[in-house]
Design a protein around this motif. Structure first.
Motif: not given
Length: 323
Positions: A96, A99, A273-274, A182
């Motif tokens: 994560q 990402q 997601q943001n 997103r």
């Protein structure tokens, strides 16, 4: 005999006279050498203040990133232990994190490019319009710049609200939720960041344009150069030091965006997601009480920003620009 020596009479051994010797005389310090420390004396109060407000917090941030520091250590239930690079190993092993890092880089790049383009375009526009419209544009831009980030973010969330926001009604989007997807959420945050960031670029670049001799711009116009060519070949090279400053400032501000993402996406969006690095560090440090991991993320952000700034300055200096 030189100008730095003088003659002295020294008594002889027999007492019947003296011998002439040359005694060196200390050369007075040059004015340049005496004034070499003067600027540092003027800067000393600011350096002391920066040392307390900047150096010490960075030291504490780095120290905590090498410790096991969770809620148990904060409350005193367990002793603090030294982990070395264990926190960084855990962080870099988390998928994560990579990402979020990629999303942060892409989002910050888009914000910087949009801010520079909008600010420079409006700065040129200010030189083309009359005094009253120029004053109105300047006041509107400065009002956006002066608005606190949390206030501006709340207003933008209301404007794009799917139920009560006027933007969806004007565009005929119905109950479309900008913060659900997103990319639409990132686009909405980008617009808010652009709205509160472009005035700094606009005002700074406009001041630089006004400092360019009018004869230079007039000569380029008489040679048949278009407005784009004048900007690219005349204005931009002369404004390079100013553009360097606003670019570095924009990179630093946009890379560590926190308030806009946190307020407008309700803490990082659906299922994170943001998330960007600043919000990710906040979640690790305060939501999960993993203060050492949050500090490690802060150190990584600091290193990235320093590296970007140094690389950019080196590229500019290679082109022969003095900052």
């Amino acid at each position: 005999m030189t100008a730095d020596t003088t003659l002295h009479k020294a008594p002889g051994r027999s007492g019947a006279g003296g011998t002439t010797v040359r005694a060196p005389r200390r050369r007075p310090a040059s004015p340049a050498r005496r004034s070499g420390w003067t600027p540092w004396l003027y800067l000393l109060p600011a350096l002391v203040l920066l040392g307390g407000l900047l150096v010490y917090p960075i030291y504490q941030l780095g120290l905590i990133s090498f410790l096991e520091y969770t809620q148990a250590q904060v409350s005193g239930g367990e002793p603090t232990t030294f982990q070395g690079f264990g926190n960084y190993t855990t962080l870099f092993g988390d998928g994560q994190f990579w990402q979020v890092l990629l999303a942060t880089v892409l989002f910050a790049t888009a914000c910087v490019l949009a801010t520079l383009f909008t600010g420079c375009a409006l700065a040129v526009l200010l030189t083309r319009i009359r005094a009253l419209p120029r004053l109105a544009l300047m006041m509107a831009a400065l009002g956006a710049w002066a608005t606190p980030a949390i206030t501006g973010s709340t207003v933008w969330v209301f404007l794009f609200d799917p139920d009560f926001g006027p933007v969806n009604k004007v565009l005929g989007l119905g109950d479309f939720s900008w913060t659900y997807g997103r990319y639409s959420a990132f686009a909405l945050v980008l617009l808010e960041v652009l709205w509160c960031s472009f005035p700094f670029v606009m005002v700074t670049v406009y001041a630089g344009i006004r400092a360019i001799p009018a004869e230079v711009l007039e000569a380029a116009s008489l040679d048949g150069a278009s407005q784009w060519r004048i900007w690219r070949s005349v204005m931009a090279p002369m404004l390079r030091p100013i553009l360097v400053v606003v670019t570095i400032q924009s990179v630093i501000w946009d890379f560590k965006v926190f308030t806009q993402i946190y307020v407008m996406t309700n803490g990082g969006g659906i299922a994170g997601q943001n998330l960007v690095l600043n919000v990710y560090a906040y979640q690790k440090a305060f939501a999960s009480s993993q203060y050492s991991l949050g500090s490690a993320i802060g150190v990584v952000m600091l290193v990235i920003l320093l590296a970007v700034t140094l690389v950019y300055l080196r590229l500019v200096r290679r082109q022969g620009e003095e900052l």
